[in-house]
Design a protein around this motif. Structure first.
Motif, PDB file in Angstrom:
ATOM      1  N   UNK A  15       0.850  -1.184   0.000  1.00  0.00           N
ATOM      2  CA  UNK A  15       0.000   0.000   0.000  1.00  0.00           C
ATOM      3  C   UNK A  15       0.882   1.228   0.000  1.00  0.00           C
ATOM      4  N   UNK A  16       0.364   2.320  -0.479  1.00  0.00           N
ATOM      5  CA  UNK A  16       1.067   3.596  -0.421  1.00  0.00           C
ATOM      6  C   UNK A  16       0.400   4.448   0.648  1.00  0.00           C
ATOM      7  N   UNK A  17       1.191   4.888   1.612  1.00  0.00           N
ATOM      8  CA  UNK A  17       0.667   5.676   2.725  1.00  0.00           C
ATOM      9  C   UNK A  17       1.402   7.009   2.806  1.00  0.00           C
ATOM     10  N   UNK A  18       0.735   8.043   3.308  1.00  0.00           N
ATOM     11  CA  UNK A  18       1.409   9.331   3.501  1.00  0.00           C
ATOM     12  C   UNK A  18       2.588   9.179   4.472  1.00  0.00           C
ATOM     13  N   UNK A  19       3.674   9.863   4.179  1.00  0.00           N
ATOM     14  CA  UNK A  19       4.869   9.788   5.014  1.00  0.00           C
ATOM     15  C   UNK A  19       4.545  10.143   6.463  1.00  0.00           C
ATOM     16  N   UNK A  20       3.775  11.201   6.681  1.00  0.00           N
ATOM     17  CA  UNK A  20       3.445  11.632   8.051  1.00  0.00           C
ATOM     18  C   UNK A  20       2.734  10.537   8.833  1.00  0.00           C
ATOM     19  N   UNK A  21       1.865   9.783   8.167  1.00  0.00           N
ATOM     20  CA  UNK A  21       1.147   8.691   8.830  1.00  0.00           C
ATOM     21  C   UNK A  21       2.111   7.596   9.259  1.00  0.00           C
ATOM     22  N   UNK A  22       3.035   7.246   8.392  1.00  0.00           N
ATOM     23  CA  UNK A  22       3.993   6.179   8.703  1.00  0.00           C
ATOM     24  C   UNK A  22       4.971   6.649   9.787  1.00  0.00           C
ATOM     25  N   UNK A  23       5.362   7.914   9.744  1.00  0.00           N
ATOM     26  CA  UNK A  23       6.274   8.450  10.763  1.00  0.00           C
ATOM     27  C   UNK A  23       5.676   8.357  12.164  1.00  0.00           C
ATOM     28  N   UNK A  24       4.362   8.436  12.291  1.00  0.00           N
ATOM     29  CA  UNK A  24       3.713   8.314  13.601  1.00  0.00           C
ATOM     30  C   UNK A  24       3.960   6.943  14.221  1.00  0.00           C
ATOM     31  N   UNK A  25       4.207   5.940  13.379  1.00  0.00           N
ATOM     32  CA  UNK A  25       4.423   4.586  13.871  1.00  0.00           C
ATOM     33  C   UNK A  25       5.870   4.258  14.168  1.00  0.00           C
ATOM     34  N   UNK A  26       6.741   5.235  13.990  1.00  0.00           N
ATOM     35  CA  UNK A  26       8.165   5.004  14.268  1.00  0.00           C
ATOM     36  C   UNK A  26       8.342   4.774  15.760  1.00  0.00           C
ATOM     37  N   UNK A  27       9.099   3.760  16.102  1.00  0.00           N
ATOM     38  CA  UNK A  27       9.305   3.408  17.505  1.00  0.00           C
ATOM     39  C   UNK A  27      10.598   4.020  18.019  1.00  0.00           C
ATOM     40  N   UNK A  28      10.480   4.834  19.058  1.00  0.00           N
ATOM     41  CA  UNK A  28      11.656   5.482  19.640  1.00  0.00           C
ATOM     42  C   UNK A  28      12.592   4.459  20.272  1.00  0.00           C
ATOM     43  N   UNK A  29      12.043   3.322  20.686  1.00  0.00           N
ATOM     44  CA  UNK A  29      12.864   2.306  21.348  1.00  0.00           C
ATOM     45  C   UNK A  29      13.398   1.255  20.381  1.00  0.00           C
ATOM     46  N   UNK A  30      13.431   1.559  19.099  1.00  0.00           N
ATOM     47  CA  UNK A  30      13.978   0.625  18.122  1.00  0.00           C
ATOM     48  C   UNK A  30      15.441   0.350  18.460  1.00  0.00           C
ATOM     49  N   UNK A  31      15.794  -0.904  18.613  1.00  0.00           N
ATOM     50  CA  UNK A  31      17.146  -1.277  19.031  1.00  0.00           C
ATOM     51  C   UNK A  31      18.195  -1.003  17.958  1.00  0.00           C
ATOM     52  N   UNK A  32      17.809  -1.053  16.716  1.00  0.00           N
ATOM     53  CA  UNK A  32      18.771  -0.855  15.636  1.00  0.00           C
ATOM     54  C   UNK A  32      18.854   0.630  15.293  1.00  0.00           C
ATOM     55  N   UNK A  33      20.049   1.168  15.380  1.00  0.00           N
ATOM     56  CA  UNK A  33      20.276   2.585  15.081  1.00  0.00           C
ATOM     57  C   UNK A  33      20.871   2.723  13.690  1.00  0.00           C
ATOM     58  N   UNK A  34      20.508   3.787  13.011  1.00  0.00           N
ATOM     59  CA  UNK A  34      21.015   4.056  11.664  1.00  0.00           C
ATOM     60  C   UNK A  34      21.754   5.385  11.682  1.00  0.00           C
ATOM     61  N   UNK A  35      23.091   5.352  11.613  1.00  0.00           N
ATOM     62  CA  UNK A  35      23.845   6.604  11.572  1.00  0.00           C
ATOM     63  C   UNK A  35      23.485   7.410  10.327  1.00  0.00           C
ATOM     64  N   UNK A  36      23.740   8.705  10.396  1.00  0.00           N
ATOM     65  CA  UNK A  36      23.373   9.614   9.300  1.00  0.00           C
ATOM     66  C   UNK A  36      23.992   9.183   7.974  1.00  0.00           C
ATOM     67  N   UNK A  37      25.244   8.705   7.981  1.00  0.00           N
ATOM     68  CA  UNK A  37      25.867   8.294   6.715  1.00  0.00           C
ATOM     69  C   UNK A  37      25.179   7.067   6.121  1.00  0.00           C
ATOM     70  N   UNK A  38      24.687   6.190   6.973  1.00  0.00           N
ATOM     71  CA  UNK A  38      23.961   5.018   6.474  1.00  0.00           C
ATOM     72  C   UNK A  38      22.618   5.431   5.870  1.00  0.00           C
ATOM     73  N   UNK A  39      21.929   6.361   6.528  1.00  0.00           N
ATOM     74  CA  UNK A  39      20.653   6.858   5.998  1.00  0.00           C
ATOM     75  C   UNK A  39      20.894   7.532   4.650  1.00  0.00           C
ATOM     76  N   UNK A  40      21.987   8.259   4.524  1.00  0.00           N
ATOM     77  CA  UNK A  40      22.337   8.885   3.244  1.00  0.00           C
ATOM     78  C   UNK A  40      22.542   7.832   2.155  1.00  0.00           C
ATOM     79  N   UNK A  41      23.216   6.733   2.496  1.00  0.00           N
ATOM     80  CA  UNK A  41      23.435   5.660   1.511  1.00  0.00           C
ATOM     81  C   UNK A  41      22.120   4.997   1.117  1.00  0.00           C
ATOM     82  N   UNK A  42      21.250   4.789   2.092  1.00  0.00           N
ATOM     83  CA  UNK A  42      19.931   4.210   1.789  1.00  0.00           C
ATOM     84  C   UNK A  42      19.148   5.155   0.883  1.00  0.00           C
ATOM     85  N   UNK A  43      19.193   6.448   1.195  1.00  0.00           N
ATOM     86  CA  UNK A  43      18.502   7.449   0.367  1.00  0.00           C
ATOM     87  C   UNK A  43      19.053   7.434  -1.054  1.00  0.00           C
ATOM     88  N   UNK A  44      20.366   7.331  -1.199  1.00  0.00           N
ATOM     89  CA  UNK A  44      20.971   7.259  -2.528  1.00  0.00           C
ATOM     90  C   UNK A  44      20.510   6.040  -3.292  1.00  0.00           C
TER      91      UNK A  44
END
Length: 87
Positions: A15-44
């Motif tokens: 399904x395609x959902x609005x970004x804001x809706x999906x962001x509400x479900x982001x878990x602050x206690x997610x054990x896996x962290x993504x450093x900024x450089x990794x997020x940049x690579x994923x975005x690329x």
């Protein structure tokens, strides 16, 4: 001979959902962290190849795809692909 299903169960549909809706479900206690450089690579990768693996939601909570979600937020993508396991 078994018959092949003609459609996927609803939990397996992308399904395609609005970004804001999906962001509400982001878990602050997610054990896996993504450093900024990794997020940049994923975005690329998303820019180069597309959003090939959807974010998984269960009862509105992101259970897989936190890095992809961070990259989608960085890119300001609208909408984002998700698979809803349970509403």
């Amino acid at each position: 001979m078994s018959r092949k299903p003609t459609s996927l169960p609803s939990a397996q549909r992308i399904e395609l959902r609005p970004l804001a809706e999906v962001l509400k479900g982001r878990q602050a206690n997610n054990a896996k962290r993504h450093p900024a450089d990794q997020v940049q690579r994923i975005a690329g990768s998303i820019v180069s190849f597309g959003f090939l693996s959807p974010i998984l939601l269960d009862h509105g909570q992101v259970i897989a795809g936190h890095g992809r979600l961070a990259a989608a937020e960085l890119l300001e993508l609208e909408p984002v692909p998700v698979v809803v396991l349970a509403a």
